[in-house]
Design an enzyme around this catalytic site. Sequence first.
Site, PDB file in Angstrom:
ATOM      1  CG  ASP A  56      -2.950   7.211  -4.465  1.00 47.64           C
ATOM      2  OD1 ASP A  56      -2.059   6.437  -4.873  1.00 47.64           O
ATOM      3  OD2 ASP A  56      -3.162   7.323  -3.169  1.00 47.64           O
ATOM      4  CD  GLU A  75      -2.806   2.742  -2.778  1.00 49.88           C
ATOM      5  OE1 GLU A  75      -1.816   2.407  -2.617  1.00 49.88           O
ATOM      6  OE2 GLU A  75      -3.119   3.874  -3.372  1.00 49.88           O
ATOM      7  CG  HIS A  90       0.147   4.365  -7.065  1.00 48.24           C
ATOM      8  ND1 HIS A  90      -0.084   3.836  -5.794  1.00 48.24           N
ATOM      9  CD2 HIS A  90       0.784   2.964  -7.318  1.00 48.24           C
ATOM     10  CE1 HIS A  90       0.110   2.623  -5.358  1.00 48.24           C
ATOM     11  NE2 HIS A  90       0.761   2.150  -6.363  1.00 48.24           N
ATOM     12  CG  HIS A 101      -5.649   5.268   0.034  1.00 49.01           C
ATOM     13  ND1 HIS A 101      -5.075   5.532   1.400  1.00 49.01           N
ATOM     14  CD2 HIS A 101      -4.638   5.464  -0.838  1.00 49.01           C
ATOM     15  CE1 HIS A 101      -3.769   5.948   1.130  1.00 49.01           C
ATOM     16  NE2 HIS A 101      -3.738   6.039  -0.340  1.00 49.01           N
ATOM     17  CG  HIS A 151      -1.263   3.057   2.584  1.00 53.15           C
ATOM     18  ND1 HIS A 151      -2.181   2.875   1.364  1.00 53.15           N
ATOM     19  CD2 HIS A 151      -0.400   4.110   1.880  1.00 53.15           C
ATOM     20  CE1 HIS A 151      -1.746   3.426   0.177  1.00 53.15           C
ATOM     21  NE2 HIS A 151      -0.898   4.349   0.639  1.00 53.15           N
ATOM     22  CD  GLU A 190      -1.491   8.470   0.770  1.00 57.47           C
ATOM     23  OE1 GLU A 190      -2.049   8.285  -0.286  1.00 57.47           O
ATOM     24  OE2 GLU A 190      -0.921   7.457   1.097  1.00 57.47           O
TER      25      GLU A 190
END
Length: 274
Positions: free
Chosen positions: A8, A10, A60, A104, A115, A133
């Site tokens: 990902d 972030e 992502h 994240h 998020h 996630e």
Amino acid sequence: MKLYLSVDMEGITGLVDQTFVDSKERNYQRGQKLMTDEANHVIEAAFQEGFKDIVVNDSHSKMNNLLIERLHPEAQLISGDVKPFSMVQGLDDTYAGAIFLGYHSRAGRKGVLSHTMIFGVRNMYINDQPIGELGFNAYVAGHYGVPLLLVAGDDETAVEAEALIPGITTAVVKRQISRTSALCLTPEKAGWLLREKTKQAIENRRNVKPLTPPENPVLTIEFANHGQAEWAALMPGTEIEDGEPIVRYRAKDILEAYQAMIVMTELAMKTSFC
């Protein structure tokens, strides 16, 4: 041995706000390079530790962020969407372990750019367990008997991973100050840390058990507004809670729950956030 690497954006060091992770923004190309460099540190260390086959899944947004021309030449890359299993596309029982890089913390929690899938999700649950996630993807790995060996991101991501999976190795490349600021390691120092933590995680792999998902899980998603829930509830088999932006889906297994989550969040993006 085969290793699965989900990457990902972030949670990469130096990436602290939307300008680094949105392809329309000014810092995005910098973000791509830093993301690819972090992946290479993990890949190189894993090859040195004896893995022969490493598959990297770009996880992502539109999932076409990693710069393949800069990626380690012996790795293979899953890029682009639509992918039936999104952030864990291609993961199956042939892998000896998985690593989640650039991750994240979940929606509603502290952490850089926290998020869950879309910014319209307020909370997500499997049965009564709050999930993000990281946890959802770990459940899919666990479905196949694959242990999650290493999670890298900010300090709040490490806390979330350690609460879910006893004995897991974590790599903290930045410490959150707010949702859009952090105390970051330099890319060089982050690279050193990731190589060391990858080695440590692989050496520790027999002490980490897969995260076993529940049978017949109930997926619950609380959205930011009722319009998003109305769109998500168009998916057959869902139930919307009367007067609340909450949608539930009873799945036969975690794979069905995962695909239901993808469909529901994609539908929810059809409405505005106002």
